[in-house]
Every structure is written in C-alpha cells, then in structure tokens.
Design a protein around this motif. Sequence first.
Motif, PDB file in Angstrom:
ATOM      1  N   MET A 134      30.784  53.187  39.448  1.00 10.03           N
ATOM      2  CA  MET A 134      30.333  52.070  38.618  1.00 10.03           C
ATOM      3  C   MET A 134      31.492  51.112  38.332  1.00 10.03           C
ATOM      4  O   MET A 134      32.661  51.479  38.497  1.00 10.03           O
ATOM      5  CB  MET A 134      29.765  52.594  37.296  1.00 10.03           C
ATOM      6  N   LYS A 135      31.132  49.910  37.917  1.00  8.25           N
ATOM      7  CA  LYS A 135      32.177  48.933  37.577  1.00  8.25           C
ATOM      8  C   LYS A 135      32.843  49.379  36.270  1.00  8.25           C
ATOM      9  O   LYS A 135      32.166  49.637  35.273  1.00  8.25           O
ATOM     10  CB  LYS A 135      31.508  47.558  37.397  1.00  8.25           C
ATOM     11  N   VAL A 136      34.153  49.492  36.289  1.00  8.58           N
ATOM     12  CA  VAL A 136      34.884  49.854  35.063  1.00  8.58           C
ATOM     13  C   VAL A 136      35.811  48.693  34.709  1.00  8.58           C
ATOM     14  O   VAL A 136      36.625  48.274  35.539  1.00  8.58           O
ATOM     15  CB  VAL A 136      35.697  51.150  35.273  1.00  8.58           C
ATOM     16  N   ASP A 137      35.656  48.194  33.505  1.00 12.33           N
ATOM     17  CA  ASP A 137      36.482  47.082  33.027  1.00 12.33           C
ATOM     18  C   ASP A 137      37.195  47.572  31.760  1.00 12.33           C
ATOM     19  O   ASP A 137      36.577  47.730  30.709  1.00 12.33           O
ATOM     20  CB  ASP A 137      35.567  45.884  32.715  1.00 12.33           C
ATOM     21  N   VAL A 138      38.487  47.844  31.884  1.00 10.60           N
ATOM     22  CA  VAL A 138      39.192  48.464  30.752  1.00 10.60           C
ATOM     23  C   VAL A 138      39.331  47.515  29.563  1.00 10.60           C
ATOM     24  O   VAL A 138      39.441  47.971  28.425  1.00 10.60           O
ATOM     25  CB  VAL A 138      40.578  49.038  31.148  1.00 10.60           C
TER      26      VAL A 138
ATOM     27  N   ARG B 105      49.646  48.260  43.264  1.00  8.52           N
ATOM     28  CA  ARG B 105      49.535  48.338  41.800  1.00  8.52           C
ATOM     29  C   ARG B 105      48.687  47.157  41.285  1.00  8.52           C
ATOM     30  O   ARG B 105      47.838  47.316  40.419  1.00  8.52           O
ATOM     31  CB  ARG B 105      50.934  48.316  41.179  1.00  8.52           C
ATOM     32  N   LYS B 106      48.922  45.990  41.877  1.00  8.22           N
ATOM     33  CA  LYS B 106      48.158  44.805  41.448  1.00  8.22           C
ATOM     34  C   LYS B 106      46.682  44.949  41.823  1.00  8.22           C
ATOM     35  O   LYS B 106      45.806  44.484  41.099  1.00  8.22           O
ATOM     36  CB  LYS B 106      48.742  43.540  42.075  1.00  8.22           C
ATOM     37  N   THR B 107      46.432  45.582  42.967  1.00  9.49           N
ATOM     38  CA  THR B 107      45.028  45.805  43.370  1.00  9.49           C
ATOM     39  C   THR B 107      44.333  46.706  42.350  1.00  9.49           C
ATOM     40  O   THR B 107      43.192  46.450  41.952  1.00  9.49           O
ATOM     41  CB  THR B 107      44.969  46.455  44.774  1.00  9.49           C
ATOM     42  N   VAL B 108      45.025  47.763  41.904  1.00  7.82           N
ATOM     43  CA  VAL B 108      44.440  48.655  40.890  1.00  7.82           C
ATOM     44  C   VAL B 108      44.228  47.878  39.588  1.00  7.82           C
ATOM     45  O   VAL B 108      43.185  48.004  38.939  1.00  7.82           O
ATOM     46  CB  VAL B 108      45.339  49.883  40.632  1.00  7.82           C
ATOM     47  N   GLN B 109      45.208  47.063  39.245  1.00  5.54           N
ATOM     48  CA  GLN B 109      45.097  46.255  38.017  1.00  5.54           C
ATOM     49  C   GLN B 109      43.842  45.384  38.063  1.00  5.54           C
ATOM     50  O   GLN B 109      43.060  45.357  37.111  1.00  5.54           O
ATOM     51  CB  GLN B 109      46.337  45.358  37.876  1.00  5.54           C
ATOM     52  N   ARG B 110      43.648  44.697  39.193  1.00  2.98           N
ATOM     53  CA  ARG B 110      42.476  43.813  39.308  1.00  2.98           C
ATOM     54  C   ARG B 110      41.199  44.633  39.292  1.00  2.98           C
ATOM     55  O   ARG B 110      40.202  44.259  38.679  1.00  2.98           O
ATOM     56  CB  ARG B 110      42.548  42.988  40.607  1.00  2.98           C
ATOM     57  N   PHE B 111      41.220  45.801  39.954  1.00  2.87           N
ATOM     58  CA  PHE B 111      40.025  46.647  40.050  1.00  2.87           C
ATOM     59  C   PHE B 111      39.561  47.100  38.665  1.00  2.87           C
ATOM     60  O   PHE B 111      38.372  47.151  38.371  1.00  2.87           O
ATOM     61  CB  PHE B 111      40.342  47.869  40.932  1.00  2.87           C
ATOM     62  N   LEU B 112      40.523  47.441  37.799  1.00  6.22           N
ATOM     63  CA  LEU B 112      40.180  47.905  36.443  1.00  6.22           C
ATOM     64  C   LEU B 112      40.138  46.753  35.438  1.00  6.22           C
ATOM     65  O   LEU B 112      39.802  46.967  34.276  1.00  6.22           O
ATOM     66  CB  LEU B 112      41.216  48.925  35.957  1.00  6.22           C
ATOM     67  N   ASN B 113      40.524  45.561  35.898  1.00  8.48           N
ATOM     68  CA  ASN B 113      40.677  44.400  35.014  1.00  8.48           C
ATOM     69  C   ASN B 113      41.664  44.688  33.871  1.00  8.48           C
ATOM     70  O   ASN B 113      41.410  44.352  32.714  1.00  8.48           O
ATOM     71  CB  ASN B 113      39.323  43.932  34.455  1.00  8.48           C
ATOM     72  N   ALA B 114      42.775  45.312  34.223  1.00  8.85           N
ATOM     73  CA  ALA B 114      43.849  45.508  33.229  1.00  8.85           C
ATOM     74  C   ALA B 114      44.574  44.176  33.028  1.00  8.85           C
ATOM     75  O   ALA B 114      44.540  43.311  33.904  1.00  8.85           O
ATOM     76  CB  ALA B 114      44.830  46.563  33.722  1.00  8.85           C
ATOM     77  N   ARG B 115      45.218  44.030  31.870  1.00  8.79           N
ATOM     78  CA  ARG B 115      45.889  42.760  31.559  1.00  8.79           C
ATOM     79  C   ARG B 115      47.096  42.534  32.457  1.00  8.79           C
ATOM     80  O   ARG B 115      47.368  41.425  32.876  1.00  8.79           O
ATOM     81  CB  ARG B 115      46.363  42.749  30.097  1.00  8.79           C
ATOM     82  N   SER B 116      47.851  43.612  32.719  1.00  5.59           N
ATOM     83  CA  SER B 116      49.044  43.409  33.558  1.00  5.59           C
ATOM     84  C   SER B 116      49.285  44.629  34.432  1.00  5.59           C
ATOM     85  O   SER B 116      48.817  45.735  34.127  1.00  5.59           O
ATOM     86  CB  SER B 116      50.277  43.145  32.679  1.00  5.59           C
TER      87      SER B 116
END
Length: 406
Positions: free
Chosen positions: A207-211, A72-83
Amino acid sequence: MLDIQSIREDFPILSHKVYNKPLIYFDNGATTQKPRAVVEKIENGYYNVNANIHRGVHFLSQEATEAHEEARKTVQRFLNARSAQEIIFTRGTTESINLVASSFTDACMSAGDEVIVSVMEHHSNIVPWQIQAARKGICLKVIPMNERGELQIDAYRQLFSERTRLVAVAHVSNVLGTINPVKELVEIAHEQGVPVLIDGAQSVPHMKVDVQELDPEFYVFSGHKVYGPTGIGVLYGKEEWLDRLPPYQGGGEMIATVSFEKTTFNELPFKFEAGTPDYIGSTALAEALRYVDRLGMEQIAAYETELLRYATEGLRTIAGARIFGEAAQKGAVLSFLIGDIHHYDMGMLLDRLGIAVRTGHHCAQPLMQALGIEGTVRASFSFYNTKEEIDTFIAAVDRVRKMFSL
Ligand code: PLP
C-alpha cells in the motif's frame, strides 16, 4: 489495470516447476520474489560499479557513493520523508527495531518507564523491547484485539500513563492481515506527547505509505519483502528524534573524529550506519521501489484486495474452514485451519501439489496464545498471483481435507 501476465514474465522463478507441478508461490509475507530489474541491478553493481563508498577519491568509489546516496533519495521519495537524512539503511525491519529499542531506551527511558505494543506483533517488535526490559527495567503494555482481529482503541487509550514513553505497533499484521488504523493510533499517542514506531514490514509492499501523512516518529521496513534483496532495510526517523538518539553501533562511517581521548560522531544519516554499508543492496532496493512505483501502489492494493476477497470466498466453501483475522480493513494475508488437520500436515501436502504456503506460529507466539492455537496455515498474496492459482489452491485444500476424511 495491471497486466499480470506481462508482470509475471519479469519474475523468472514464477515459471519454475516443483515436483513437476507449476509453482504457486503464496508465501509472499515471508519474502517476495525478485523482478529481473532488481537482480540485474545487483549484477551490474558488482560487475561495473563496485568500490567502497564515501571515503574514496577515485572514480569508481565516487560513482558507487553517488548510487548509494541516490538510492537513499529514492527511499525518501517513496515514503515521502522530508529529507534523505531521515533515511537510515539497516539490514531489515528487525535491525531497525533493535536500533530504536537500544538507542531510544538509552536516551529516553529509565526503570519503570513503559512501551505500548500490540497483541499481534511479530517477535521482532516484542523481543528487542524485552531485551531492554531486562537491561533497564522498562515494562511492556499490550493493546488487545477483538474477535475479528482488530485492535481495541478504547483499551489502547487506557494503557497510557505518565510513564508511557513509546508506542510500537505493526501497520499490518503478518498473521491476521489486519490493517491497523495507524494514523489514529499516532494521533492518540501524540495527544499524550508520546512518540510512535510503526513496523511497516507487511505494509510497504502492499500500500501507499506516506510518513508525513501518518506522522509516526519512526517507520521501518525490509527490502526483501518489497521485491528487493535480502540484507537491506530501512529505518525512517524524524530528524529531531534521530538527532536525539545515540549511535547504535560504533565503527567506520559513523564518526567525525576519533582519538583515544574522545570520539565525535558523524551527522545524520551516517551516525547510524557503522561499517561498510550494503551499497549494492541499497541500489537494488531502490530499483525494487521504482518497480512497484511504476505498477502503482493503488493498483497493487486494489488487485491484491480482490485476490484476498476471492480466496476468502473460496476457502469459506470448504467444510471445517476457520479463518483467523476478519478485520474490516485487511491486507492480502489469509490464515486458516481446516477442521483438526495440523497446519504442518496441510503445508506439507500443499507443497507436494506445488503450492508454497507458510505454516506455524509466524513469529507471533503471543498472538497464537491469544487465539488459543499453536499455528495456522498462511497464504499471502502478491500482485503477480492470479485467480487461477487461487482456484488450484482451494481445490488442493479441499483435496487434503478429503484425505483426512473430513
Ligand atoms: N515485522 C513483521 C510484521 C513481519 O512480518 C516481519 C517478517 O516476517 C518482521 C517484522 C521481520 O522482518 P525481517 O525478518 O525482514 O527483519
């Protein structure tokens, strides 16, 4: 620069032959092939780390829980989610959209309220809203496109009314390849105080996705399109929105306490993860994300754009070629027809030559209606494809054209 030959060695299936011809896999929009690291992660998960997660006090259960939550943390970092709480594991894009459609409609919509979608949506981002329309009397409004397959921003602005409750659009069209200007679409919606859901099924792999930069309230994607396993996907949601929505399904994991009189729900993200989650799939998805991260999303995007340019140029040399989707910003998807050759005939004959493409309406029948056609042939590329494969493909398309004496 990507080392394509060594990348291809990571994908054993790419060295297969079909009908005694080397496989050329241009159906990446439907699903991508899996690198060894992902398959080995699944194998290792079942051989060595398998136990039901979250509830167990024993060693294996704790190890499996840790692996799932680390994923879950890997996905968070991949999308640059806050938490990490903003990352919900689902079965894929379709389930993620159904979750939002169901819970958002229950919490935030009543009869006569409106959802804005676009003309180029996949059925997965149309039908869940229609189901809610039948249940609750909500309405759909549709953003039109121009002849190049780009959304018309002025028309989009005009669609907003005091009844607009949500915008739901694809980041990248699975048929036209159009990369929609989602940051702008989100800004316009936010000016009206309207939240946005982005269907990232065709963007996250390419592509790079930054939420945080794009700033939608919800962003969804499927694991199997980004070199991960089938049956796992993601719903990203801003915490304050996920907090507002009711659970989508009931069962284990998603509760805090249960009695016959009253049940209270678990905190995020578990509130939306009823039942035993796919804890092997989540870790394999994380492995896939680490794989593409190592290659570099910028490098992937640059290489695939070059493949698209090369293939488009090649296809244009073929008499009678019509390309659908000529947006200025385009992902590596090439939809086309040659003269009046039926897309299905073209797909079958290319298959005999070892080339896997997709034919038909691509789960976007309203888009086909807007284009006035029944379907297209679609070649969709990945970083493991090569210009040599494209040369073979263009020659094969031309060979089929000649068979039909065009
Ligand atoms: N949205 C888009 C744009 C797609 O291309 C697809 C699959 O092709 C989907 C949604 C549905 O994805 P899944 O079948 O993995 O849920």
